[in-house]
Scaffold this motif. Structure first.
Motif, PDB file in Angstrom:
ATOM      1  N   SER A 185       0.820  -1.213   0.000  1.00 36.93           N
ATOM      2  CA  SER A 185       0.000   0.000   0.000  1.00 36.93           C
ATOM      3  C   SER A 185       0.852   1.260   0.000  1.00 36.93           C
ATOM      4  CB  SER A 185      -0.928  -0.012   1.230  1.00 36.93           C
ATOM      5  OG  SER A 185      -0.170  -0.039   2.426  1.00 36.93           O
ATOM      6  N   THR A 186       2.121   1.104   0.352  1.00 36.63           N
ATOM      7  CA  THR A 186       3.031   2.263   0.383  1.00 36.63           C
ATOM      8  C   THR A 186       3.446   2.693  -1.021  1.00 36.63           C
ATOM      9  OG1 THR A 186       4.910   0.783   0.586  1.00 36.63           O
ATOM     10  CG2 THR A 186       3.929   1.590   2.639  1.00 36.63           C
ATOM     11  N   GLY A 187       3.078   1.888  -2.024  1.00 36.59           N
ATOM     12  CA  GLY A 187       3.471   2.214  -3.392  1.00 36.59           C
ATOM     13  C   GLY A 187       4.681   1.441  -3.860  1.00 36.59           C
ATOM     14  N   ASP A 188       5.236   0.586  -2.989  1.00 34.17           N
ATOM     15  CA  ASP A 188       6.370  -0.240  -3.394  1.00 34.17           C
ATOM     16  C   ASP A 188       5.849  -1.466  -4.152  1.00 34.17           C
ATOM     17  OD1 ASP A 188       8.146   1.476  -2.162  1.00 34.17           O
ATOM     18  OD2 ASP A 188       7.977   0.442  -0.222  1.00 34.17           O
ATOM     19  N   TYR A 189       6.459  -1.716  -5.306  1.00 36.69           N
ATOM     20  CA  TYR A 189       6.032  -2.846  -6.125  1.00 36.69           C
ATOM     21  C   TYR A 189       7.264  -3.651  -6.529  1.00 36.69           C
ATOM     22  CZ  TYR A 189       1.771  -0.089  -6.657  1.00 36.69           C
ATOM     23  OH  TYR A 189       0.659   0.643  -6.420  1.00 36.69           O
ATOM     24  N   TYR A 190       7.049  -4.958  -6.671  1.00 33.99           N
ATOM     25  CA  TYR A 190       8.111  -5.836  -7.158  1.00 33.99           C
ATOM     26  C   TYR A 190       7.510  -6.779  -8.205  1.00 33.99           C
ATOM     27  CZ  TYR A 190      11.202  -9.846  -7.546  1.00 33.99           C
ATOM     28  OH  TYR A 190      11.982 -10.851  -8.038  1.00 33.99           O
ATOM     29  N   TYR A 191       8.211  -6.876  -9.344  1.00 35.70           N
ATOM     30  CA  TYR A 191       7.801  -7.802 -10.395  1.00 35.70           C
ATOM     31  C   TYR A 191       9.046  -8.537 -10.875  1.00 35.70           C
ATOM     32  CZ  TYR A 191       3.682  -4.823 -10.403  1.00 35.70           C
ATOM     33  OH  TYR A 191       2.584  -4.115 -10.030  1.00 35.70           O
ATOM     34  N   SER A 192       9.026  -9.859 -10.820  1.00 38.93           N
ATOM     35  CA  SER A 192      10.200 -10.658 -11.163  1.00 38.93           C
ATOM     36  C   SER A 192      10.452 -10.621 -12.669  1.00 38.93           C
ATOM     37  CB  SER A 192      10.001 -12.103 -10.711  1.00 38.93           C
ATOM     38  OG  SER A 192       9.018 -12.746 -11.513  1.00 38.93           O
ATOM     39  N   ASP A 193      11.676 -11.074 -13.032  1.00 39.26           N
ATOM     40  CA  ASP A 193      12.020 -11.125 -14.463  1.00 39.26           C
ATOM     41  C   ASP A 193      11.081 -12.062 -15.231  1.00 39.26           C
ATOM     42  OD1 ASP A 193      14.070  -9.374 -14.001  1.00 39.26           O
ATOM     43  OD2 ASP A 193      15.646 -10.898 -13.963  1.00 39.26           O
ATOM     44  N   THR A 194      10.688 -13.175 -14.589  1.00 37.14           N
ATOM     45  CA  THR A 194       9.766 -14.100 -15.250  1.00 37.14           C
ATOM     46  C   THR A 194       8.415 -13.433 -15.484  1.00 37.14           C
ATOM     47  OG1 THR A 194      10.864 -15.981 -14.198  1.00 37.14           O
ATOM     48  CG2 THR A 194       8.657 -16.364 -15.095  1.00 37.14           C
ATOM     49  N   TRP A 195       7.959 -12.639 -14.508  1.00 41.82           N
ATOM     50  CA  TRP A 195       6.688 -11.906 -14.668  1.00 41.82           C
ATOM     51  C   TRP A 195       6.764 -11.000 -15.890  1.00 41.82           C
ATOM     52  CZ3 TRP A 195       4.901  -6.955 -14.986  1.00 41.82           C
ATOM     53  CH2 TRP A 195       3.548  -6.732 -14.703  1.00 41.82           C
ATOM     54  N   ARG A 196       7.905 -10.342 -16.078  1.00 38.72           N
ATOM     55  CA  ARG A 196       8.063  -9.470 -17.240  1.00 38.72           C
ATOM     56  C   ARG A 196       8.191 -10.286 -18.537  1.00 38.72           C
ATOM     57  NH1 ARG A 196      10.063  -4.206 -16.094  1.00 38.72           N
ATOM     58  NH2 ARG A 196      10.201  -3.753 -13.872  1.00 38.72           N
ATOM     59  N   ARG A 197       8.959 -11.373 -18.481  1.00 37.92           N
ATOM     60  CA  ARG A 197       9.188 -12.166 -19.676  1.00 37.92           C
ATOM     61  C   ARG A 197       7.891 -12.747 -20.222  1.00 37.92           C
ATOM     62  NH1 ARG A 197      13.287 -14.427 -17.850  1.00 37.92           N
ATOM     63  NH2 ARG A 197      12.304 -16.295 -16.949  1.00 37.92           N
ATOM     64  N   ILE A 198       6.980 -13.126 -19.324  1.00 40.54           N
ATOM     65  CA  ILE A 198       5.676 -13.652 -19.756  1.00 40.54           C
ATOM     66  C   ILE A 198       4.981 -12.653 -20.681  1.00 40.54           C
ATOM     67  CG2 ILE A 198       3.335 -14.158 -18.933  1.00 40.54           C
ATOM     68  CD1 ILE A 198       4.627 -15.486 -16.505  1.00 40.54           C
ATOM     69  N   ARG A 199       5.138 -11.389 -20.394  1.00 44.13           N
ATOM     70  CA  ARG A 199       4.446 -10.327 -21.149  1.00 44.13           C
ATOM     71  C   ARG A 199       5.301  -9.752 -22.270  1.00 44.13           C
ATOM     72  NH1 ARG A 199       2.741 -10.920 -16.151  1.00 44.13           N
ATOM     73  NH2 ARG A 199       0.589 -10.371 -15.593  1.00 44.13           N
ATOM     74  N   GLY A 200       6.488 -10.346 -22.512  1.00 47.16           N
ATOM     75  CA  GLY A 200       7.357  -9.868 -23.575  1.00 47.16           C
ATOM     76  C   GLY A 200       8.103  -8.608 -23.198  1.00 47.16           C
ATOM     77  N   MET A 201       8.248  -8.315 -21.904  1.00 48.83           N
ATOM     78  CA  MET A 201       8.898  -7.091 -21.439  1.00 48.83           C
ATOM     79  C   MET A 201      10.364  -7.361 -21.108  1.00 48.83           C
ATOM     80  SD  MET A 201       5.857  -5.764 -18.888  1.00 48.83           S
ATOM     81  CE  MET A 201       6.749  -4.271 -18.415  1.00 48.83           C
TER      82      MET A 201
END
Length: 799
Positions: free
Chosen positions: A111-127
């Motif tokens: 809720s503080t605005g901190d976010y984490y997204y792993s490399d696999t999470w990005r790779r799934i979306r082509g990022m």
């Protein structure tokens, strides 16, 4: 300190002995810094005594009244902390490897605005790792499939609220490449505030696109199977002999008129339905097959509730399931109607056999029609080729040599262009009759296309009879012919080749006669010429033209011309066919009839196809920059180019917008004969959303099966079938049939050769989609085509 040393088994005097090399060096460096600065120093050491200990060593100086200084060394044991950190690292590595192996992307939102997204999470979306994440939920929702957005918002709200039914949900999200992928989101609220509001949500995303596709395929298969069973009215059953029961589906119950709530017991209902005359045989047969565990088929009768007899066919398979229970599965269907139809067919058999004679006569007539020109009644090219093959296949026959006369009508095109096709047809019929009147019994005359005819005559060693035949034909062709009040005059040029060798190749003689005909035309027309070896100079000319063409390719002299295509209903521009033209430095703009045959001989046809495609795409880009819209272009593709294994690589480098380009393939070349390279290239065209059009449809011999296999988007009806539409009912019926077949296969139809408003009107009425022909637009270069597009845009704006 003393107690700790005792526990570790380390002597203070021998402290350095229990340090490894790095530790000893670190301690000496710490002492040196302490002595140099006088400031306290800390360092981490590893001591090996009874067991290994990790410690923090703190060093400080103490001064005595005498002025001497003492080093105070303090240890803090951090072994347990190090062990816990190492265990934590191992567990983190274990879970990280597990997540990577499962291809699941991890996300963590606070809720503080901190976010984490792993490399696999990005790779799934082509990022890529450095690609920015959408800053707000609303911005991210733009990438979610429109049909899934409300569902996703609701699921996230329930997930944040801790609803266990929403720990997992699925949705579609747009990949960076533009297509949508299916995501399975697993998440949970792991931290809340005092009022139950979510402070931290964490979870994983998994790409389940392949699984969804498999599920959809399986569901489609199930639907098809259900539909097939419903349509076929086949009943399915499974019998469990251990329990003494049988499970029937609805179709099975309908066949045997069983109530939906009745339990089917072995030895009761089904046996009671059997016809008395069949019961003993059927039960014995079933029992024997079950005992032998053999698949079997049976035909028997049952008695319906109304007392009528129904005929049943059954296929059954006895088997033992995984837990050792004896079962049998099978299908039954009512074949009463089939039996009735079979009896009727048998009654009709005699009549059918009587009609076979008539059908055979009709077939022979159809074959005869296929071997003759519909207009003149003369044998056609196909008949000529069969005659040549027959000649070559029987060299042992007692016969003389053979001569070939190749006849081409002079001034025929002018009559056709000025007085119309009806006049041209009349001239062709007159020419055919002239040939019949001036050849000898046993000679063979054929129309091989357009205004060209071929005679095959027996050669007895003297050229005089050949010259007499040619002279008579030329003289007869010169005579004026009256047509609708017009006096028409045309002539004939003839090339003659002969051989007294009984083993001569008639096809070679055809080529020689063609060369002689070329010389006759060059020498003034209305004459005949015999083939001479020196006539081969024409081949030298062809070679010279081939060299010029290759130089022209190097100098970028091949350019596209565009013949616009029009919507049959609205007459709006629907596209354009891209045609090759040669900007010859001496002879100006040359049409394909001047160089395509040479290009094919020297292997440059595929290169010309590629050049026309690339230049056409550049022109389309220029039109787009001018705000002019050309919906689609179509380019011709040669057999050599479609067989090029590098075609896919070349096309992938071009900026081809999906749905804007079509490749035209000749019907006679591509519909029925496809090797692996051709099939792979056709698959590439479909993957790149390049349309496939069948050119000159109706003039080849491809099968409907071949058409279904190729699955083109468009058929182009050849101009020969359009030419006589206004006056030929047969051609209108043929064209209508082609259009209806195309519509049933969801294929668009383009008509070539639209030269009159009557052509366009008839084709619109027949349901043709697109029109192309000189009557609407001739092929033009980029500048003239641009003016046509601008005119349409202006007309649309003012309208």
């Amino acid at each position: 300190m003393e107690r700790w040393l005792a526990e570790t088994g380390i002597s203070a005097d021998d402290l350095f002995v229990f340090l490894d090399l790095d530790g000893a060096t670190a301690l000496r460096l710490a002492i040196a810094r302490l002595m140099a600065s006088g400031e306290p120093v800390r360092t981490e050491l590893r001591l090996t005594g009874k067991r290994t200990h990790h410690v923090i060593a703190s060093l400080s100086l103490r001064s005595a009244d005498s002025g001497s200084r003492t080093i105070l060394l303090q240890f803090a044991d951090i072994t347990q902390l190090k062990d816990e950190l190492e265990d934590l690292a191992i567990r983190e590595s274990r879970w990280n490897h597990a997540l990577v192996s499962s291809a699941s992307g991890v996300w963590d939102q606070r809720s503080t605005g901190d976010y984490y997204y792993s490399d696999t999470w990005r790779r799934i979306r082509g990022m890529e790792p450095e690609d920015p994440i959408p800053p707000t939920t609303e911005a991210w929702l733009e990438s979610v499939h429109p049909h899934d957005r409300d569902h996703v918002v609701h699921c996230i709200e329930r997930q944040n609220a801790g609803d266990p039914d929403y720990l997992t949900f699925q949705y579609r999200e747009r990949h960076r490449d533009g297509h949508y992928i299916w995501i399975e989101c697993r998440g949970a609220c792991i931290e809340t505030d005092s009022e139950g509001r979510a402070l931290r949500i964490t979870g994983t995303d998994t790409d389940v696109t392949a699984r969804k596709a498999q599920e959809e395929w399986q569901e489609g298969l199930s639907r098809r199977l259900r539909l097939a069973l419903d349509i076929s009215r086949i009943g399915v059953f499974e019998t469990d002999f251990d329990s003494g029961t049988s499970v029937w589906d609805d179709a099975m119950r309908r066949i045997f008129e069983a109530d939906s709530q009745d339990d089917i017991r072995i030895g009761e209902f089904w046996e009671s339905k059997l016809h008395p005359d069949d019961r003993e045989r059927v039960l014995a047969h079933v029992s024997g097959r079950i005992e032998a565990r053999e698949t079997f088929t049976d035909d028997y009768r049952i008695i319906a509730k109304d007392g009528s007899v129904r005929y049943i066919r059954a296929n059954s398979l006895p088997y033992v399931d995984h837990d050792g229970r004896l079962k049998m599965i099978g299908v039954n269907w009512d074949v009463t109607e089939d039996r009735r139809l079979r009896e009727e067919l048998e009654q009709q058999k005699a009549l059918a056999e009587a009609r076979n004679v008539e059908l055979e006569r009709t077939r022979l007539a159809a074959e005869q029609s296929a071997l003759h020109d519909y207009l003149t009644g003369l044998p056609n090219r196909r008949f000529l080729e069969s005659e040549i093959d027959a000649w070559r296949a029987a060299p042992e026959l007692d016969r003389n040599g053979i001569a070939v006369l190749h006849i081409d009508l002079d001034r025929f095109k002018q009559i056709n262009d000025t007085l119309g096709h009806s006049a041209g047809d009349a001239m062709l019929k007159h020419a055919a009759q002239t040939l019949r009147d001036n050849i000898r019994p046993g000679d063979f005359a054929a129309r091989i296309g357009g205004d060209e005819f071929v005679l095959l005559v027996e050669f007895d060693g003297s050229c005089d009879p050949l010259a007499d035949i040619a002279s008579r034909i030329i003289e007869a062709m010169r005579q004026p012919i009256s047509f609708n009040g017009h006096e028409c005059r045309f002539g004939a040029s003839i090339g003659i080749a002969y051989s007294s060798d009984r083993l001569a190749d008639p096809r070679q003689l055809l080529q020689n006669a063609d060369i002689a005909l070329y010389n006759a035309k060059n020498l003034g027309r209305n004459r005949f010429e015999f083939y001479k070896p020196s006539s081969r100079s024409t081949l030298v000319d062809a070679h010279r033209l081939s060299d010029e063409l290759l130089r022209g390719l190097e100098r970028d002299e091949i350019i596209p011309f565009y013949q616009l295509q029009f919507d049959a209903r609205t007459r709006e521009i629907a596209g354009a066919e891209c045609l090759a033209r040669w900007r010859h430095p001496v002879h100006g703009i040359l049409g394909p009839d001047r160089f395509l045959a040479v290009a094919e001989d020297c292997g440059a046809l595929a290169q010309i196809d590629r050049i026309i495609l690339e230049k056409s795409l550049q022109d389309v880009a220029r039109w787009n920059a001018l705000g002019l819209h050309l919906p689609k272009i179509s380019v011709n593709v040669s057999a050599r180019r479609l067989n090029d294994p590098d075609l896919a690589l070349g096309l992938s480098k071009l900026d081809i917008k999906p749905g804007t380009v079509s490749f035209e393939l000749l019907e006679s070349v591509f519909l029925d004969r496809q090797d692996e390279v051709v099939r792979a290239n056709l698959a590439t065209l479909r993957r790149l959303a390049i349309g496939i059009e069948i050119d000159d449809f109706g003039t080849g011999h491809a099968s409907i099966v071949g058409l279904l296999n190729l699955k083109p988007g468009t058929l182009k009806i050849d101009r020969q079938l359009i030419e006589h539409l206004p006056e030929s009912q047969e051609q209108r019926v043929l064209v209508m049939s082609i259009i209806q077949i195309a519509r049933s296969l969801k294929i668009k139809v383009v008509a070539e050769g639209v030269e009159t408003e009557e052509h366009a009107r008839i084709l619109k009425r027949l349901g043709c989609d697109v029109l192309q022909g000189y009557g609407l637009a001739r092929p033009t270069d980029f500048s003239e085509t641009t003016r046509r597009l601008q005119a349409q845009r202006k007309s649309a704006q003012t309208g």
